[in-house]
Write an enzyme that holds these catalytic residues in place. Structure first.
Site, mmCIF file in Angstrom:
data_model
loop_
_atom_site.group_PDB
_atom_site.id
_atom_site.type_symbol
_atom_site.label_atom_id
_atom_site.label_comp_id
_atom_site.label_asym_id
_atom_site.label_seq_id
_atom_site.Cartn_x
_atom_site.Cartn_y
_atom_site.Cartn_z
ATOM 1 N N CYS A 158 -8.879 4.776 -1.344
ATOM 2 C CA CYS A 158 -7.629 5.202 -0.704
ATOM 3 C C CYS A 158 -6.404 4.766 -1.482
ATOM 4 C CB CYS A 158 -7.577 4.723 0.752
ATOM 5 S SG CYS A 158 -7.266 2.960 0.980
ATOM 6 N N ASP A 159 -6.468 3.669 -2.219
ATOM 7 C CA ASP A 159 -5.332 3.206 -3.015
ATOM 8 C C ASP A 159 -4.847 4.297 -3.962
ATOM 9 O OD1 ASP A 159 -7.286 1.315 -2.267
ATOM 10 O OD2 ASP A 159 -6.530 -0.199 -3.633
ATOM 11 N N ALA A 160 -5.791 5.145 -4.408
ATOM 12 C CA ALA A 160 -5.465 6.194 -5.372
ATOM 13 C C ALA A 160 -4.390 7.127 -4.840
ATOM 14 C CB ALA A 160 -6.721 6.987 -5.726
#
Length: 374
Positions: A158-160
């Protein structure tokens, strides 16, 4: 899961509560907010940290904070820091074209924003080369051939969604070429469909924490799913950046607006009384103290929503005020921003002396939008 010393936790929370009252007037004092932002950046510049190299992703996240700080204040000290970084790296990018972290590391966001200060000031060719390779050339994640089974899409964590989409959106805005925005949307939807929990209205960090697809179905001690604060902070902060630069008439804009509003409401519901979110959103008792990086991204995103008319001012301003006052209380006298969880992928503790450059970036992002609130 290891617990923080209850006495130290209570003491820290009492300090934040007291500081929140003492700093309440600072919310309306733009000069004090700007001074706090300058002190944070100056301390960070004196204490550089390179997880891999001067162009690693942590510096990319930090520099987005400086970029937004300059945009909000027009203070030349922030602009000087941005220019120095560009010169130092000769406008080059990092080298992992397939990796979303390195889209931020490519400083595409920084370079594109700097280019607005003077026409043709920045050499954008490396950024263009990087984005074309990232979006349109094959790699093991796109093809689903990576040995690790949860790495089957380009943006599998999800950081992407903070690292890549805002840069791509800004690039599409600058070039007017919507093929970049369309490609971004396709990859964003892959991540959304894989990691977004519609019941909890939160993102799992990756498939290791996604119930129903992982053999172990990892959970907190209280039996709830694991939702990492900074991970969801990356997403919500990224959504604010995306919407900031996405054309109003873009065909998929409504999806991003709806997702932003849905997550913003959920994050507001989960805010503790002292203003700072815990590292584990559904198990705040696991590490019962505030954490700055996730909280900074939330404060930025919520304030951006109020400033841009997507969130109701009367409903969300108290949450933003409380959060910013608590963030200010986590800044040391020398400018260092503490209570930042270290690099990781799941909820872990922080401390008064724990810091990271992306935590400073989150602090700057928050301040940049709080400054705009009237």
């Amino acid at each position: 899961m290891k617990k923080i010393n209850p006495f130290k936790t209570c003491l820290m929370l009492l300090c934040i509560l007291g500081a929140s009252i003492g700093n309440a007037q600072q919310m309306a004092n733009n000069s004090e907010i700007e001074k706090a932002m300058i002190r944070a950046m100056e301390w960070q510049e004196d204490h550089p940290i390179f997880a891999v190299s001067p162009t690693d992703w942590t510096n990319g996240a930090y520099q987005i904070g400086i970029t937004r700080a300059y945009d909000a204040t027009k203070n030349q000290i922030f602009l000087a820091a941005l220019k120095n970084l560009g010169y130092r790296n000769n406008w080059n990018t990092h080298d992992r074209f397939y990796h979303a972290d390195d889209v931020t590391v490519s400083y595409g966001y920084l370079y594109l924003e700097l280019n607005d200060t003077r026409k043709n000031y920045v050499d954008l060719k490396p950024t263009t080369t990087f984005l074309n390779a990232h979006l349109f050339e094959p790699n093991p994640w796109k093809e689903g051939t990576d040995k690790q089974k949860f790495k089957k899409i380009l943006w599998w964590w999800c950081d992407a969604l903070f690292m890549a989409p805002p840069v791509i959106t800004l690039y599409a805005k600058h070039t007017g070429d919507m093929k970049y925005l369309d490609a971004m949307h396709d990859y964003y939807m892959e991540t959304y469909n894989l990691l977004y929990d519609k019941e909890e209205r939160l993102f799992a960090r990756d498939m290791n924490y996604q119930w129903g697809v992982n053999e172990k179905d990892l959970k907190e001690e209280n039996g709830k799913k694991i939702f990492w604060s900074r991970g969801n902070g990356w997403v919500l902060g990224g959504l604010a950046l995306i919407l900031n630069d996405m054309p109003e008439d873009y065909k998929h804009r409504k999806f991003y607006v709806d997702l932003y509003k849905e997550m913003a409401k959920r994050i507001k519901e989960l805010q503790p009384e002292d203003g700072l979110w815990r590292t584990s959103l559904l198990s705040p008792e696991s590490f019962d103290h505030g954490e700055v990086s996730g909280s900074g991204f939330y404060t930025f995103a919520l304030a951006w929503g109020v400033n841009n008319g997507l969130l109701d001012k009367a409903e969300y301003t108290p949450a933003i005020t409380k959060a910013w006052s608590a963030l200010m209380a986590c800044q040391h006298e020398n400018g260092m921003v503490g209570w930042v969880q270290n690099i990781g992928a799941d909820p872990q503790p922080a401390s008064v002396d724990s810091w990271q450059n992306f935590g400073t970036g989150a602090f700057l992002l928050a301040g940049s939008e709080v400054l705009r609130m009237k």
